[in-house]
Design a protein around this motif. Sequence first.
Motif, PDB file in Angstrom:
ATOM      1  N   GLY A 192      49.943  53.748  45.824  1.00  0.00           N
ATOM      2  CA  GLY A 192      50.795  53.220  44.749  1.00  0.00           C
ATOM      3  C   GLY A 192      51.094  51.742  44.863  1.00  0.00           C
ATOM      4  N   SER A 193      50.318  51.002  45.656  1.00  0.00           N
ATOM      5  CA  SER A 193      50.564  49.569  45.796  1.00  0.00           C
ATOM      6  C   SER A 193      50.364  48.852  44.464  1.00  0.00           C
ATOM      7  N   THR A 194      51.262  47.928  44.184  1.00  0.00           N
ATOM      8  CA  THR A 194      51.152  47.123  42.958  1.00  0.00           C
ATOM      9  C   THR A 194      50.821  45.668  43.285  1.00  0.00           C
ATOM     10  N   HIS A 195      50.441  45.418  44.521  1.00  0.00           N
ATOM     11  CA  HIS A 195      50.119  44.044  44.926  1.00  0.00           C
ATOM     12  C   HIS A 195      48.919  43.538  44.112  1.00  0.00           C
ATOM     13  N   PRO A 196      48.982  42.343  43.551  1.00  0.00           N
ATOM     14  CA  PRO A 196      47.897  41.845  42.682  1.00  0.00           C
ATOM     15  C   PRO A 196      46.543  41.692  43.379  1.00  0.00           C
ATOM     16  N   ASP A 197      46.549  41.618  44.707  1.00  0.00           N
ATOM     17  CA  ASP A 197      45.280  41.431  45.424  1.00  0.00           C
ATOM     18  C   ASP A 197      44.473  42.729  45.554  1.00  0.00           C
ATOM     19  N   VAL A 198      45.126  43.879  45.345  1.00  0.00           N
ATOM     20  CA  VAL A 198      44.470  45.147  45.666  1.00  0.00           C
ATOM     21  C   VAL A 198      43.306  45.457  44.736  1.00  0.00           C
ATOM     22  N   CYS A 199      43.558  45.453  43.413  1.00  0.00           N
ATOM     23  CA  CYS A 199      42.487  45.795  42.463  1.00  0.00           C
ATOM     24  C   CYS A 199      41.331  44.815  42.530  1.00  0.00           C
ATOM     25  N   ILE A 200      41.643  43.542  42.538  1.00  0.00           N
ATOM     26  CA  ILE A 200      40.580  42.534  42.540  1.00  0.00           C
ATOM     27  C   ILE A 200      39.883  42.513  43.899  1.00  0.00           C
ATOM     28  N   GLY A 201      40.644  42.791  44.976  1.00  0.00           N
ATOM     29  CA  GLY A 201      40.033  42.858  46.309  1.00  0.00           C
ATOM     30  C   GLY A 201      39.048  44.007  46.406  1.00  0.00           C
ATOM     31  N   LEU A 202      39.427  45.170  45.846  1.00  0.00           N
ATOM     32  CA  LEU A 202      38.530  46.316  45.815  1.00  0.00           C
ATOM     33  C   LEU A 202      37.273  45.991  45.016  1.00  0.00           C
ATOM     34  N   ASN A 232      41.277  46.895  35.733  1.00  0.00           N
ATOM     35  CA  ASN A 232      42.657  47.184  36.139  1.00  0.00           C
ATOM     36  C   ASN A 232      43.321  45.991  36.823  1.00  0.00           C
ATOM     37  N   ALA A 233      42.547  44.947  37.065  1.00  0.00           N
ATOM     38  CA  ALA A 233      43.090  43.770  37.757  1.00  0.00           C
ATOM     39  C   ALA A 233      43.781  42.835  36.759  1.00  0.00           C
ATOM     40  N   GLN A 234      44.757  42.124  37.257  1.00  0.00           N
ATOM     41  CA  GLN A 234      45.453  41.149  36.418  1.00  0.00           C
ATOM     42  C   GLN A 234      44.493  40.008  36.053  1.00  0.00           C
ATOM     43  N   ALA A 235      44.729  39.432  34.876  1.00  0.00           N
ATOM     44  CA  ALA A 235      43.907  38.292  34.456  1.00  0.00           C
ATOM     45  C   ALA A 235      44.077  37.154  35.455  1.00  0.00           C
ATOM     46  N   SER A 236      42.955  36.632  35.885  1.00  0.00           N
ATOM     47  CA  SER A 236      42.996  35.523  36.851  1.00  0.00           C
ATOM     48  C   SER A 236      41.660  34.808  36.844  1.00  0.00           C
ATOM     49  N   ASP A 283      23.031  40.509  31.576  1.00  0.00           N
ATOM     50  CA  ASP A 283      23.678  40.474  30.254  1.00  0.00           C
ATOM     51  C   ASP A 283      23.952  39.015  29.895  1.00  0.00           C
ATOM     52  N   GLU A 284      22.997  38.388  29.228  1.00  0.00           N
ATOM     53  CA  GLU A 284      23.089  36.958  28.933  1.00  0.00           C
ATOM     54  C   GLU A 284      24.277  36.639  28.035  1.00  0.00           C
ATOM     55  N   LYS A 285      24.569  37.525  27.091  1.00  0.00           N
ATOM     56  CA  LYS A 285      25.661  37.271  26.155  1.00  0.00           C
ATOM     57  C   LYS A 285      27.001  37.211  26.893  1.00  0.00           C
ATOM     58  N   MET A 286      27.263  38.212  27.751  1.00  0.00           N
ATOM     59  CA  MET A 286      28.510  38.229  28.514  1.00  0.00           C
ATOM     60  C   MET A 286      28.538  37.103  29.543  1.00  0.00           C
ATOM     61  N   LEU A 287      27.374  36.823  30.118  1.00  0.00           N
ATOM     62  CA  LEU A 287      27.289  35.730  31.102  1.00  0.00           C
ATOM     63  C   LEU A 287      27.757  34.424  30.480  1.00  0.00           C
ATOM     64  N   MET A 288      27.278  34.140  29.268  1.00  0.00           N
ATOM     65  CA  MET A 288      27.666  32.898  28.603  1.00  0.00           C
ATOM     66  C   MET A 288      29.141  32.923  28.203  1.00  0.00           C
ATOM     67  N   SER A 289      29.647  34.124  27.862  1.00  0.00           N
ATOM     68  CA  SER A 289      31.058  34.253  27.496  1.00  0.00           C
ATOM     69  C   SER A 289      31.956  33.881  28.680  1.00  0.00           C
ATOM     70  N   TYR A 290      31.649  34.434  29.871  1.00  0.00           N
ATOM     71  CA  TYR A 290      32.448  34.115  31.055  1.00  0.00           C
ATOM     72  C   TYR A 290      32.179  32.678  31.523  1.00  0.00           C
ATOM     73  N   HIS A 291      30.964  32.210  31.291  1.00  0.00           N
ATOM     74  CA  HIS A 291      30.623  30.833  31.647  1.00  0.00           C
ATOM     75  C   HIS A 291      31.520  29.855  30.898  1.00  0.00           C
ATOM     76  N   GLN A 292      31.748  30.130  29.633  1.00  0.00           N
ATOM     77  CA  GLN A 292      32.580  29.232  28.811  1.00  0.00           C
ATOM     78  C   GLN A 292      34.032  29.212  29.261  1.00  0.00           C
ATOM     79  N   GLN A 293      34.447  30.258  29.968  1.00  0.00           N
ATOM     80  CA  GLN A 293      35.829  30.313  30.439  1.00  0.00           C
ATOM     81  C   GLN A 293      36.015  29.617  31.795  1.00  0.00           C
ATOM     82  N   LEU A 294      34.903  29.215  32.400  1.00  0.00           N
ATOM     83  CA  LEU A 294      35.001  28.490  33.673  1.00  0.00           C
ATOM     84  C   LEU A 294      35.617  27.122  33.431  1.00  0.00           C
TER      85      LEU A 294
END
Length: 556
Positions: free
Chosen positions: A86-96, A115-119, A135-146
């Motif tokens: 039941g840990s709610t620590h923000p590092d847990v989901c993204i760490g997994l 399930n991880a917080q936006a970061s 997945d080139e389309k998603m790759l470019m989508s996340y690329h633009q958010q860098l």
Amino acid sequence: MMISRSKPAAAASTATLVKEKKKKKLPKLHDFVSTRDYTGAITLLEFQRSAGKSNEETDLWIAYCAFHLGNYQKTADEYGALMKGGSTHPDVCIGLACAQFFLGMYKEANESTTNAQASRLKNRLQFHCSHKFSDEKMLMSYHQQLQDLVEDQLSLAAIHYLRSHYQEAIDIYKRILLDNRDFLALNVYVALCYYKLDYYDVSQEVLAIYLAHFPDSATAVNLRACNHFKLYNGKAAEAELRSLQDMASPSFEYAADLIKHNMVVFRGGEGALQVLPPLVDVLPEARLNLVIYHLRNDDVMEAYSLIKDLEPSTPQEYILKGVVNAAVGQEQNSRDHLKIAQQYFQLVGGSASECDTIPGRQCMASCFFLLRQFQDVLIYLQSIKNYFYSDDTYNFNYAQVKAAVGNYKEAEELFLLIQSEKLKNDYVYLSWLTKCYVMNGKPRYAWELYLKMETSAESYSILQLIANDCYKMGQFFYSAKAFDILERLDGNPEFWEGKKGACVGLFQLIVAGHEPREMLREVLVLLRSMSSQPNPQVEYITKVIKTWAKENRVGV
């Protein structure tokens, strides 16, 4: 007096020891982490856990240390346990998710990020997952958010590296280094890119900057060993890794599998079947090197079974898959496999990133070789010959192409440069060298090559080659000898016709003064060798030869 004086002295010594013990403090977690001794850190943390002194922070630190040791399964187990608790620590989901990513569980990692917080880390991880999914389309989508942040730019550089865009990755690393001179680890990344570009000397120079501060880094020492392997030899590379073992580096365990793998490579495949199979799903290179091992040991189908389901994503994987398909195609006379190999070679050789590299040009040469466009093969092989002067495989292929275009003189020279006994006993080598000898007016050498062979289907083919090619070149004596043996082995009427024509041709050369008259005896012996019964043709030719010999006072 002596006894009474010794007592206070002993007491003083004991007190000193007690004080010294008090001065020696037990190492703390920070001490282990700061020296990158994650094994020691985990030992301390698990001791605290077993003593009942742990809390959520302890579990998070254990997961952190396991991750930095490369023990991603333990990392995933720790974060998984925290989630179930039941840990709610923000590092847990993204760490997994990060641990799952490094375990190759890309689908699960992508699901865990939901399930991880936006970061920024979440975006970077999804960026990398998109690359793994192609997945080139998603790759470019996340690329633009860098953003223009160090971590984001490092992720972008990593994707460039994974796509073999090494110069683009170098540009990003150097730009970051200009503003952050203390980011010494980036020198390792730059050195790795130069290694991939075959600039091994430059890689060494850049790597030295980092090693001057962290001489016990397993990653850096391993890269230096790989550079030594490329620049010198396997022994030099092996010595580098031994030095790492001697240092007892805390980071050694992290790279233990990588070092075991590279030791096999440095030793020319020694221990491959013991070391590499368990690492096939751990290190991508392990599968490739195991395939290479099987190819070198002529176990083509075993190599094919390892690579047939691999979806290539790097030039090395495309090249190796092409080589394996070419080997299977030649072994099974399969046009489908040869066509697949040709397509893989063309894909690598024609790519913008590889077309001007040595492997890229080798690929184009292989592509045209399979298409039997030998003039085009020559263009590519000639462009890289300075790098392979003493390379047996290169000279073997280059010689075949020279012979295929009719340049038998240079082909013969190249064949004779080859030192490998395995290649020199190969039928392809023997048949081409035989042809070169005949075409270069050296039929006796061709005949001697045949005489050294054991009786087999291959020697039979060589005999046919000598018989027919010597006939075409007017070298009738060796043609007649070859046809004579073929006639003895087979009894095919065509071989008698060939021998008869060669004997008549040889007689004409003797009459014209181009061959010594003493060879008339050889002609008569060859004509009569299979004549158990009277043969009108043999009798007629023999009569003509004897008449001429008598008229010219030649003893037969």
